[in-house]
Design a protein around this motif. Structure first.
Motif, PDB file in Angstrom:
ATOM      1  N   VAL A  64       0.851  -1.191   0.000  1.00  0.00           N
ATOM      2  CA  VAL A  64       0.000   0.000   0.000  1.00  0.00           C
ATOM      3  C   VAL A  64       0.889   1.244   0.000  1.00  0.00           C
ATOM      4  O   VAL A  64       0.712   2.155  -0.798  1.00  0.00           O
ATOM      5  CB  VAL A  64      -0.955  -0.003   1.213  1.00  0.00           C
ATOM      6  N   LYS A  65       1.851   1.253   0.935  1.00  0.00           N
ATOM      7  CA  LYS A  65       2.783   2.383   0.993  1.00  0.00           C
ATOM      8  C   LYS A  65       3.983   2.023   1.854  1.00  0.00           C
ATOM      9  O   LYS A  65       3.937   1.124   2.683  1.00  0.00           O
ATOM     10  CB  LYS A  65       2.107   3.639   1.539  1.00  0.00           C
ATOM     11  N   ARG A  66       5.061   2.779   1.632  1.00  0.00           N
ATOM     12  CA  ARG A  66       6.263   2.650   2.446  1.00  0.00           C
ATOM     13  C   ARG A  66       5.986   3.362   3.769  1.00  0.00           C
ATOM     14  O   ARG A  66       5.470   4.477   3.778  1.00  0.00           O
ATOM     15  CB  ARG A  66       7.435   3.304   1.716  1.00  0.00           C
ATOM     16  N   LEU A  67       6.351   2.745   4.889  1.00  0.00           N
ATOM     17  CA  LEU A  67       6.129   3.364   6.193  1.00  0.00           C
ATOM     18  C   LEU A  67       7.389   4.067   6.700  1.00  0.00           C
ATOM     19  O   LEU A  67       7.367   5.253   6.981  1.00  0.00           O
ATOM     20  CB  LEU A  67       5.669   2.325   7.215  1.00  0.00           C
ATOM     21  N   PHE A  68       8.487   3.334   6.837  1.00  0.00           N
ATOM     22  CA  PHE A  68       9.728   3.917   7.338  1.00  0.00           C
ATOM     23  C   PHE A  68      10.839   2.888   7.213  1.00  0.00           C
ATOM     24  O   PHE A  68      10.601   1.723   6.892  1.00  0.00           O
ATOM     25  CB  PHE A  68       9.592   4.380   8.793  1.00  0.00           C
ATOM     26  N   VAL A  69      12.059   3.334   7.487  1.00  0.00           N
ATOM     27  CA  VAL A  69      13.225   2.454   7.520  1.00  0.00           C
ATOM     28  C   VAL A  69      13.800   2.508   8.932  1.00  0.00           C
ATOM     29  O   VAL A  69      14.015   3.588   9.478  1.00  0.00           O
ATOM     30  CB  VAL A  69      14.293   2.891   6.496  1.00  0.00           C
ATOM     31  N   LYS A  70      14.015   1.334   9.514  1.00  0.00           N
ATOM     32  CA  LYS A  70      14.610   1.240  10.848  1.00  0.00           C
ATOM     33  C   LYS A  70      16.059   0.786  10.682  1.00  0.00           C
ATOM     34  O   LYS A  70      16.324  -0.227  10.027  1.00  0.00           O
ATOM     35  CB  LYS A  70      13.830   0.247  11.712  1.00  0.00           C
ATOM     36  N   GLU A  71      16.974   1.554  11.261  1.00  0.00           N
ATOM     37  CA  GLU A  71      18.383   1.204  11.194  1.00  0.00           C
ATOM     38  C   GLU A  71      18.946   1.103  12.601  1.00  0.00           C
ATOM     39  O   GLU A  71      18.504   1.817  13.497  1.00  0.00           O
ATOM     40  CB  GLU A  71      19.161   2.253  10.394  1.00  0.00           C
ATOM     41  N   GLY A  72      19.890   0.215  12.788  1.00  0.00           N
ATOM     42  CA  GLY A  72      20.506   0.060  14.095  1.00  0.00           C
ATOM     43  C   GLY A  72      21.272  -1.232  14.170  1.00  0.00           C
ATOM     44  O   GLY A  72      21.660  -1.806  13.160  1.00  0.00           O
ATOM     45  N   VAL A  73      21.463  -1.720  15.395  1.00  0.00           N
ATOM     46  CA  VAL A  73      22.154  -2.986  15.622  1.00  0.00           C
ATOM     47  C   VAL A  73      21.182  -3.920  16.340  1.00  0.00           C
ATOM     48  O   VAL A  73      20.551  -3.540  17.321  1.00  0.00           O
ATOM     49  CB  VAL A  73      23.438  -2.778  16.465  1.00  0.00           C
ATOM     50  N   SER A  74      21.044  -5.121  15.796  1.00  0.00           N
ATOM     51  CA  SER A  74      20.139  -6.102  16.383  1.00  0.00           C
ATOM     52  C   SER A  74      20.781  -7.477  16.278  1.00  0.00           C
ATOM     53  O   SER A  74      21.272  -7.855  15.209  1.00  0.00           O
ATOM     54  CB  SER A  74      18.793  -6.075  15.634  1.00  0.00           C
ATOM     55  N   TYR A  75      20.801  -8.209  17.381  1.00  0.00           N
ATOM     56  CA  TYR A  75      21.379  -9.553  17.421  1.00  0.00           C
ATOM     57  C   TYR A  75      22.819  -9.556  16.881  1.00  0.00           C
ATOM     58  O   TYR A  75      23.243 -10.498  16.218  1.00  0.00           O
ATOM     59  CB  TYR A  75      20.506 -10.551  16.649  1.00  0.00           C
ATOM     60  N   GLY A  76      23.557  -8.470  17.101  1.00  0.00           N
ATOM     61  CA  GLY A  76      24.957  -8.397  16.714  1.00  0.00           C
ATOM     62  C   GLY A  76      25.217  -8.004  15.265  1.00  0.00           C
ATOM     63  O   GLY A  76      26.344  -8.052  14.802  1.00  0.00           O
ATOM     64  N   PHE A  77      24.161  -7.645  14.539  1.00  0.00           N
ATOM     65  CA  PHE A  77      24.306  -7.225  13.150  1.00  0.00           C
ATOM     66  C   PHE A  77      23.831  -5.791  12.993  1.00  0.00           C
ATOM     67  O   PHE A  77      22.858  -5.379  13.638  1.00  0.00           O
ATOM     68  CB  PHE A  77      23.442  -8.094  12.216  1.00  0.00           C
ATOM     69  N   GLU A  78      24.480  -5.062  12.099  1.00  0.00           N
ATOM     70  CA  GLU A  78      23.941  -3.764  11.680  1.00  0.00           C
ATOM     71  C   GLU A  78      22.755  -4.093  10.780  1.00  0.00           C
ATOM     72  O   GLU A  78      22.856  -4.942   9.889  1.00  0.00           O
ATOM     73  CB  GLU A  78      25.011  -2.992  10.905  1.00  0.00           C
ATOM     74  N   VAL A  79      21.605  -3.468  11.040  1.00  0.00           N
ATOM     75  CA  VAL A  79      20.396  -3.791  10.276  1.00  0.00           C
ATOM     76  C   VAL A  79      19.783  -2.552   9.636  1.00  0.00           C
ATOM     77  O   VAL A  79      19.884  -1.439  10.161  1.00  0.00           O
ATOM     78  CB  VAL A  79      19.317  -4.490  11.151  1.00  0.00           C
ATOM     79  N   GLU A  80      19.140  -2.813   8.510  1.00  0.00           N
ATOM     80  CA  GLU A  80      18.357  -1.804   7.805  1.00  0.00           C
ATOM     81  C   GLU A  80      17.082  -2.520   7.374  1.00  0.00           C
ATOM     82  O   GLU A  80      17.128  -3.397   6.500  1.00  0.00           O
ATOM     83  CB  GLU A  80      19.140  -1.303   6.585  1.00  0.00           C
ATOM     84  N   VAL A  81      15.976  -2.204   8.034  1.00  0.00           N
ATOM     85  CA  VAL A  81      14.713  -2.887   7.765  1.00  0.00           C
ATOM     86  C   VAL A  81      13.708  -1.878   7.218  1.00  0.00           C
ATOM     87  O   VAL A  81      13.420  -0.871   7.858  1.00  0.00           O
ATOM     88  CB  VAL A  81      14.139  -3.563   9.036  1.00  0.00           C
TER      89      VAL A  81
END
Length: 137
Positions: A64-81
């Motif tokens: 339907v639409k893009r909401l947002f991008v979450k960036e950070g560190v999770s479970y020891g990995f740099e993440v971009e969701v």
């Protein structure tokens, strides 16, 4: 640090419930999350979102639409969701996850989400807020 890129689909039905999956590795405690997963080679982030929803829930969805991008560190990995609002356009609830990490599929209300153990507890308020926004007509 290795970077993990993925997508999450937030699907809210007419009963103000979010589509969620119970997940975890066999040796881990199982926790709830919106359908999500990692980007595969030659796949757009939108295609990743739709594929993960289908694999984890059996539902066919469209963005339907893009909401947002979450960036950070999770479970020891740099993440971009990348989070997307999606809607179900077909299929039926069926676990068909090739990674065999999904144990249940359910539609959860804002009240239920308040008490669920989440994979990403930082998403709790956001999910409840998205449900509440959808309830305003």
């Amino acid at each position: 640090m290795e970077k993990w890129i993925g997508a999450s689909g937030v699907c809210i039905n007419r009963n103000a419930q979010i589509l969620m999956v119970l997940q975890g590795k066999p040796e881990e405690k199982k926790v709830w999350s919106v359908p999500s997963g990692g980007l595969e080679k030659n796949e757009t982030i939108e295609e990743c979102c739709i594929r993960e929803i289908f694999e984890e829930t059996g539902y066919e969805a469209e963005i339907v639409k893009r909401l947002f991008v979450k960036e950070g560190v999770s479970y020891g990995f740099e993440v971009e969701v990348h989070y997307f609002e999606v809607k179900v356009v077909g299929g039926n609830a069926k676990i068909q996850d090739p990674d065999q990490l999904i144990y249940d599929i359910a539609w959860k209300s804002a009240d239920e989400i308040k008490d669920l153990e989440l994979s990403f507890p930082e998403d709790r308020n956001l999910l409840i807020e998205l449900i509440n926004k959808k309830m305003v007509f």
